[in-house]
Design a protein around this motif. Structure first.
Motif, PDB file in Angstrom:
ATOM      1  N   TRP A   1       0.848  -1.196   0.000  1.00  8.33           N
ATOM      2  CA  TRP A   1       0.000   0.000   0.000  1.00  8.33           C
ATOM      3  C   TRP A   1       0.886   1.250   0.000  1.00  8.33           C
ATOM      4  CZ3 TRP A   1      -5.151   0.426   2.974  1.00  8.33           C
ATOM      5  CH2 TRP A   1      -5.990  -0.636   2.643  1.00  8.33           C
ATOM      6  N   PRO A   2       0.451   2.319  -0.632  1.00  5.64           N
ATOM      7  CA  PRO A   2       1.236   3.559  -0.621  1.00  5.64           C
ATOM      8  C   PRO A   2       0.980   4.356   0.659  1.00  5.64           C
ATOM      9  CG  PRO A   2      -0.679   3.847  -2.016  1.00  5.64           C
ATOM     10  CD  PRO A   2      -0.697   2.405  -1.542  1.00  5.64           C
ATOM     11  N   CYS A   3       1.267   3.727   1.786  1.00  4.61           N
ATOM     12  CA  CYS A   3       1.016   4.351   3.090  1.00  4.61           C
ATOM     13  C   CYS A   3       1.962   3.726   4.110  1.00  4.61           C
ATOM     14  CB  CYS A   3      -0.436   4.130   3.509  1.00  4.61           C
ATOM     15  SG  CYS A   3      -0.806   4.675   5.184  1.00  4.61           S
ATOM     16  N   SER A   4       2.790   4.549   4.738  1.00  5.80           N
ATOM     17  CA  SER A   4       3.747   4.027   5.713  1.00  5.80           C
ATOM     18  C   SER A   4       3.063   3.448   6.944  1.00  5.80           C
ATOM     19  CB  SER A   4       4.735   5.125   6.111  1.00  5.80           C
ATOM     20  OG  SER A   4       5.529   5.471   4.997  1.00  5.80           O
ATOM     21  N   ILE A   5       1.913   3.975   7.319  1.00  2.35           N
ATOM     22  CA  ILE A   5       1.180   3.410   8.466  1.00  2.35           C
ATOM     23  C   ILE A   5       0.692   2.011   8.114  1.00  2.35           C
ATOM     24  CG2 ILE A   5      -0.862   3.643   9.946  1.00  2.35           C
ATOM     25  CD1 ILE A   5      -0.502   6.724   9.646  1.00  2.35           C
TER      26      ILE A   5
ATOM     27  N   ILE B   1      -1.766  20.226  10.182  1.00  2.21           N
ATOM     28  CA  ILE B   1      -0.998  19.328   9.308  1.00  2.21           C
ATOM     29  C   ILE B   1      -1.803  19.067   8.041  1.00  2.21           C
ATOM     30  CG2 ILE B   1      -0.104  16.955   9.078  1.00  2.21           C
ATOM     31  CD1 ILE B   1       1.555  18.585  10.997  1.00  2.21           C
ATOM     32  N   ARG B   2      -1.151  19.066   6.909  1.00  2.00           N
ATOM     33  CA  ARG B   2      -1.745  18.648   5.642  1.00  2.00           C
ATOM     34  C   ARG B   2      -0.867  17.558   5.069  1.00  2.00           C
ATOM     35  NH1 ARG B   2      -4.904  20.917   7.807  1.00  2.00           N
ATOM     36  NH2 ARG B   2      -6.217  22.663   7.210  1.00  2.00           N
ATOM     37  N   MET B   3      -1.482  16.481   4.641  1.00  2.00           N
ATOM     38  CA  MET B   3      -0.744  15.389   4.015  1.00  2.00           C
ATOM     39  C   MET B   3      -0.516  15.726   2.554  1.00  2.00           C
ATOM     40  SD  MET B   3      -0.152  13.427   6.396  1.00  2.00           S
ATOM     41  CE  MET B   3      -0.709  12.910   7.988  1.00  2.00           C
TER      42      MET B   3
ATOM     43  N   GLY C   1      -0.065   6.540 -10.848  1.00  2.00           N
ATOM     44  CA  GLY C   1      -1.421   6.192 -11.269  1.00  2.00           C
ATOM     45  C   GLY C   1      -2.478   6.573 -10.248  1.00  2.00           C
ATOM     46  N   LEU C   2      -2.121   6.547  -8.971  1.00  2.00           N
ATOM     47  CA  LEU C   2      -3.093   6.921  -7.941  1.00  2.00           C
ATOM     48  C   LEU C   2      -3.234   8.434  -7.806  1.00  2.00           C
ATOM     49  CD1 LEU C   2      -2.361   4.369  -5.067  1.00  2.00           C
ATOM     50  CD2 LEU C   2      -4.226   4.350  -6.729  1.00  2.00           C
ATOM     51  N   LYS C   3      -2.190   9.179  -8.138  1.00  2.00           N
ATOM     52  CA  LYS C   3      -2.252  10.640  -8.021  1.00  2.00           C
ATOM     53  C   LYS C   3      -3.352  11.241  -8.889  1.00  2.00           C
ATOM     54  CE  LYS C   3       2.549  11.685  -6.894  1.00  2.00           C
ATOM     55  NZ  LYS C   3       3.770  12.366  -7.361  1.00  2.00           N
ATOM     56  N   ALA C   4      -3.633  10.608 -10.011  1.00  2.00           N
ATOM     57  CA  ALA C   4      -4.622  11.140 -10.947  1.00  2.00           C
ATOM     58  C   ALA C   4      -6.060  10.871 -10.518  1.00  2.00           C
ATOM     59  CB  ALA C   4      -4.381  10.554 -12.340  1.00  2.00           C
ATOM     60  N   ARG C   5      -6.260   9.963  -9.594  1.00  2.00           N
ATOM     61  CA  ARG C   5      -7.629   9.637  -9.171  1.00  2.00           C
ATOM     62  C   ARG C   5      -8.231  10.793  -8.368  1.00  2.00           C
ATOM     63  NH1 ARG C   5      -7.420   3.900  -6.347  1.00  2.00           N
ATOM     64  NH2 ARG C   5      -9.031   4.986  -5.198  1.00  2.00           N
ATOM     65  N   PRO C   6      -9.470  11.175  -8.652  1.00  2.00           N
ATOM     66  CA  PRO C   6     -10.092  12.310  -7.938  1.00  2.00           C
ATOM     67  C   PRO C   6     -10.213  12.092  -6.434  1.00  2.00           C
ATOM     68  CG  PRO C   6     -11.460  11.597  -9.796  1.00  2.00           C
ATOM     69  CD  PRO C   6     -10.319  10.641  -9.690  1.00  2.00           C
ATOM     70  N   ASP C   7     -10.474  10.867  -5.994  1.00  2.00           N
ATOM     71  CA  ASP C   7     -10.617  10.623  -4.564  1.00  2.00           C
ATOM     72  C   ASP C   7      -9.291  10.788  -3.836  1.00  2.00           C
ATOM     73  OD1 ASP C   7      -9.868   8.289  -6.020  1.00  2.00           O
ATOM     74  OD2 ASP C   7     -10.305   7.030  -4.283  1.00  2.00           O
ATOM     75  N   VAL C   8      -8.199  10.514  -4.493  1.00  2.00           N
ATOM     76  CA  VAL C   8      -6.882  10.682  -3.888  1.00  2.00           C
ATOM     77  C   VAL C   8      -6.519  12.158  -3.839  1.00  2.00           C
ATOM     78  CG1 VAL C   8      -4.416  10.211  -4.160  1.00  2.00           C
ATOM     79  CG2 VAL C   8      -6.087   8.386  -4.538  1.00  2.00           C
ATOM     80  N   ARG C   9      -6.803  12.892  -4.889  1.00  2.00           N
ATOM     81  CA  ARG C   9      -6.454  14.309  -4.936  1.00  2.00           C
ATOM     82  C   ARG C   9      -7.208  15.106  -3.870  1.00  2.00           C
ATOM     83  NH1 ARG C   9      -2.925  15.777  -8.094  1.00  2.00           N
ATOM     84  NH2 ARG C   9      -3.513  17.932  -8.320  1.00  2.00           N
ATOM     85  N   ARG C  10      -8.367  14.649  -3.447  1.00  2.00           N
ATOM     86  CA  ARG C  10      -9.108  15.343  -2.383  1.00  2.00           C
ATOM     87  C   ARG C  10      -8.435  15.163  -1.032  1.00  2.00           C
ATOM     88  NH1 ARG C  10     -13.633  13.191  -5.106  1.00  2.00           N
ATOM     89  NH2 ARG C  10     -13.681  11.483  -3.639  1.00  2.00           N
ATOM     90  N   ARG C  11      -7.751  14.044  -0.822  1.00  2.00           N
ATOM     91  CA  ARG C  11      -7.134  13.747   0.472  1.00  2.00           C
ATOM     92  C   ARG C  11      -5.741  14.322   0.630  1.00  2.00           C
ATOM     93  NH1 ARG C  11      -7.082   7.592   1.284  1.00  2.00           N
ATOM     94  NH2 ARG C  11      -6.779   7.657  -0.929  1.00  2.00           N
TER      95      ARG C  11
END
Length: 168
Positions: free
Chosen positions: A9-13, A141-143, A152-162
């Motif tokens: 997953w693209p998440c260190s947590i 804090i802003r992620m 490929g995930l950067k282009a997804r609208p749901d990812v760009r909102r977060r």
């Protein structure tokens, strides 16, 4: 029941939870910080089943948090020593301890205190900005996506909102 892997997953947590997603692994590391090195001592201190302990020690060695070293030849016996990667996990345990002390301790107070030998005071973990030293406040804090975030995930609208894009 098959366990879901978060290792990619693209998440260190999520990746950290994939490694430490059981109750025993952090406790084995905690005991390592307390100075425990030998299988029998881990088992005695934790009350952990032998097969479970063997699995956790193997995983922590395979992941590079502990080093397995023979301390006796006849019969061969090993001890488990913290590596640099393992010692770096102390910060995580310290923050977990602080949270548990605040939210899970009874009226008698925390069960264990950290004592800082350099200054002679009892202490606790503080999470501060590595640049300015101010405490981290989630409202401030802003992620942002980092260099390892999949394109490929950067282009997804749901990812760009977060996330904010690191390149913007």
């Amino acid at each position: 029941m098959k366990r879901t892997s978060f290792a990619r997953w693209p998440c260190s947590i999520a990746r950290t939870m994939d490694l430490f997603g059981d109750q025993w692994s952090p406790l084995v590391l905690r005991e390592s910080f307390y100075g425990i090195r030998r299988f029998g001592d881990f088992q005695q201190e934790l009350g952990i089943p032998r097969n479970t302990l063997a699995d956790r020690l193997k995983r922590l060695v395979d992941e590079g948090l502990l080093e397995k070293r023979a301390y006796q030849d006849e019969p061969v016996r090993h001890e488990y020593l913290l590596t640099e990667k393992g010692r770096d996990f102390f910060d995580v345990l310290a923050v977990m301890s602080r949270w548990g002390d605040r939210w899970l301790s009874g009226p008698e107070g925390p069960p264990v205190r950290m004592h800082h030998l350099d200054c002679g005071h009892d202490t606790h973990a503080e999470v501060v900005c590595a640049s300015c030293g101010e405490p981290l406040d989630p409202a401030r804090i802003r992620m942002r996506t980092g260099p390892g975030y999949p394109e490929g995930l950067k282009a997804r609208p749901d990812v760009r909102r977060r996330f904010e894009d690191l390149t913007s």
